[in-house]
Design a protein around this motif. Structure first.
Motif, PDB file in Angstrom:
ATOM      1  N   ASP A  96      -6.448  14.207  -4.921  1.00 39.93           N
ATOM      2  CA  ASP A  96      -7.543  13.240  -5.103  1.00 39.93           C
ATOM      3  C   ASP A  96      -6.986  11.840  -5.298  1.00 39.93           C
ATOM      4  N   MET A  97      -5.925  11.760  -6.106  1.00 37.62           N
ATOM      5  CA  MET A  97      -5.377  10.430  -6.362  1.00 37.62           C
ATOM      6  C   MET A  97      -4.613   9.887  -5.159  1.00 37.62           C
ATOM      7  N   ASN A  98      -4.410  10.749  -4.171  1.00 34.30           N
ATOM      8  CA  ASN A  98      -3.842  10.302  -2.887  1.00 34.30           C
ATOM      9  C   ASN A  98      -4.932  10.204  -1.829  1.00 34.30           C
TER      10      ASN A  98
ATOM     11  N   GLU B  24       3.513  14.295 -15.017  1.00 29.26           N
ATOM     12  CA  GLU B  24       2.392  14.274 -14.065  1.00 29.26           C
ATOM     13  C   GLU B  24       1.626  12.953 -14.069  1.00 29.26           C
TER      14      GLU B  24
ATOM     15  N   VAL C  50       3.408  16.627  -3.045  1.00 30.48           N
ATOM     16  CA  VAL C  50       2.768  16.921  -4.335  1.00 30.48           C
ATOM     17  C   VAL C  50       3.227  18.278  -4.864  1.00 30.48           C
TER      18      VAL C  50
ATOM     19  N   LEU D 111      -6.133  17.511  -8.302  1.00 28.07           N
ATOM     20  CA  LEU D 111      -6.143  16.195  -8.962  1.00 28.07           C
ATOM     21  C   LEU D 111      -5.196  15.226  -8.273  1.00 28.07           C
ATOM     22  N   HIS D 112      -3.988  15.721  -7.953  1.00 32.93           N
ATOM     23  CA  HIS D 112      -3.007  14.820  -7.326  1.00 32.93           C
ATOM     24  C   HIS D 112      -3.406  14.465  -5.901  1.00 32.93           C
TER      25      HIS D 112
ATOM     26  N   LEU E 249      -1.867   6.095  -7.356  1.00 30.34           N
ATOM     27  CA  LEU E 249      -3.017   5.189  -7.411  1.00 30.34           C
ATOM     28  C   LEU E 249      -2.606   3.724  -7.245  1.00 30.34           C
TER      29      LEU E 249
ATOM     30  N   GLU F 145      -5.700  23.326  -9.776  1.00 29.60           N
ATOM     31  CA  GLU F 145      -6.345  22.116 -10.313  1.00 29.60           C
ATOM     32  C   GLU F 145      -5.400  20.935 -10.292  1.00 29.60           C
ATOM     33  N   SER F 146      -4.107  21.194 -10.561  1.00 28.79           N
ATOM     34  CA  SER F 146      -3.143  20.091 -10.522  1.00 28.79           C
ATOM     35  C   SER F 146      -3.014  19.554  -9.106  1.00 28.79           C
TER      36      SER F 146
END
Lengths: 82, 390
Positions: B314-316, A50, B374, B311-312, A58, B307-308
């Motif tokens: 968010d990073m996109n 992950e 994702v 988070l992913h 990022l 949640e995973s």
């Protein structure tokens, strides 16, 4: 390649499970200074996959994934200009 | 990190509209005095007029009168005031409160607090779509019931209750009815002159207004006691110096919401649901298909954790929320998803997308594309998914 040890920011995620290692990595990336290297240590298998996914999203540089005695160490480079 | 943010968490809080801010500014820099009566200095009178005008505008939108609207710090305070205030005022007449199991925390935790103090509370079940059973409500009402509090729309799954029917049942039994309309106010019609509801919680932060301001509609002559002591502000119902810039901004935010905007939001939401259910395998929509707020989509992505995904995404560059609360390391599942009969896996895999004024259709395509990728990648490392495939 010599690495300035002052630039290495260590994140200990041993025995933490998903998604905590990713959360801690994200926190370290957010707080990092340009040129820092984030070094995340953990042993949760899914996080080992992950975290590189997140690094890719990022647009950061994944320096290495090292495995040792069931633990993994992921190193991420923060660009000189964030 | 430099990607343009796609913000789909507008029910948690929405971006302030610049026009709202412009309306508020004079009340910080020019008309900054505390609201006063006609017997004080002019600046205070002007502040009072600004506050009164804001109150009038919002009350009118609700179908009530200005005297029936109390400004608060937000929906949490409004629901606390409604429930604790009514129970306190009517404690000699009865000691029973009815709420739904999937109401938001201000209602649920007020009820639980009062339960610990000795009040009897019925937590009504809901069906798989999140709707309460009106017959069950009728059966739950007894001679000691003093208040029914059922939300208008759910915060997580968007399901809209039939508050007209609920209010009529309550009125018929001469019981007061409060509804938390935080997630429906201005997005769906609600008119207190047409529905016999006694108390309505509303808030500004979900409609591109400022945070820290909300209101409670209290029908004239409703028995209620204030729970914050101090001065005599807000018709002696809520002590403390009034948040006049907030109230003025709230009124402007109300003015800016249009039916066209709600259609625009609904179209984006519908497209998102349609595309995800079609393009991402093993997904389910949570909440009622049609009886739901226009801004809300809540989808369970089986075999992965919310949640995973969050988070992913968010990073996109995509902001959404999840019904799972693993961030606290407590692994608590959403009480709403569990309330509609979902299991822990369904609750932990649920993701809420809530649209607002500043979203556009192109964002829907981007979100579907990113989330497909994702989810696919997360499933590849999911032990649950591997087990299912074996």
């Amino acid at each position: 390649m010599s690495i300035d040890t002052n630039k290495i920011k260590k994140v200990d995620c041993l025995d933490e499970t998903c998604p905590v290692p990713l959360v801690e990595t994200r926190k370290a990336i957010r707080k990092a200074s340009p040129g820092d290297i984030i070094e995340v240590t953990g042993n949760h298998e899914s996080s080992k996959i992950e975290i590189p996914m997140a690094v890719e999203a990022l647009g950061l540089e994944l320096l290495s994934i090292e495995e040792k005695n069931g633990n993994w160490i992921i190193r991420i480079k923060i660009p000189e200009e964030k | 990190m430099n990607k343009k943010l796609i913000y789909l968490d507008n029910s948690a809080s929405s971006r302030l509209d610049e026009r709202v801010l412009e309306t508020m500014k004079p009340y910080y820099f020019d008309t900054y005095a505390v609201a006063t009566s006609e017997f004080a200095y002019t600046l205070g009178i002007l502040s009072r007029e600004g506050l009164d005008e804001a109150r009038e505008k919002i009350a009118t939108k609700l179908g009530g009168s200005a005297e029936e609207l109390v400004f608060t710090s937000g929906s949490t305070e409004s629901s606390n005031l409604a429930i604790k205030g009514v129970v306190k005022a009517k404690q000699k007449e009865g000691n029973h409160l009815i709420v739904s199991k999937i109401d938001d925390f201000p209602v649920l935790n007020s009820a639980k607090f009062l339960e610990r103090e000795g009040l009897k509370v019925t937590f009504l079940d809901v069906d798989k779509d999140g709707l309460i059973d009106l017959e069950q409500l009728k059966e739950a009402i007894n001679k000691d019931t003093i208040l029914v509090s059922i939300q208008h729309a759910n915060q997580e799954i968007g399901t809209v209750q039939d508050i007209k029917a609920i209010s009529e049942i309550s009125k018929d039994k001469k019981i007061l009815f409060h509804s938390d309309a935080t997630h429906s106010f201005m997005r769906l019609p609600i008119n207190v002159s047409k529905i016999p509801v006694d108390l309505v919680t509303i808030s500004s932060h979900t409609i591109h207004g400022p945070r820290g301001i909300g209101a409670l509609y209290i029908k004239k002559d409703t028995p209620i006691k204030k729970h914050i002591d101090g001065g005599f502000q807000e018709n002696n119902m809520r002590a403390g110096v009034e948040n006049i810039p907030g109230a003025v901004g709230f009124a402007k935010a109300v003015e800016l919401v249009t039916e066209e905007e709600n259609d625009y939001i609904k179209n984006m939401r519908d497209k998102l649901i349609e595309k995800i259910l079609k393009e991402v395998p093993a997904t389910d929509l949570n909440g009622h298909r049609s009886k739901r707020t226009p801004q809300n989509a809540n989808i369970t992505f089986h075999y992965v954790e919310g949640e995973s995904i969050t988070l992913h995404l968010d990073m996109n560059g995509i902001a959404v929320s999840t019904g799972s609360a693993c961030f606290s390391r407590s692994l608590e599942a959403s009480h709403v998803i569990l309330g509609i009969g979902g299991d822990h896996e369904q609750a932990h895999g649920s993701v809420r997308f809530t649209f607002g004024r500043f979203n556009d259709m192109k964002e829907v395509d981007t979100v579907v594309k990113v989330i497909s990728d994702v989810v696919k990648r997360l499933r590849e490392i999911s032990p649950l998914y591997k087990k299912e495939k074996e």
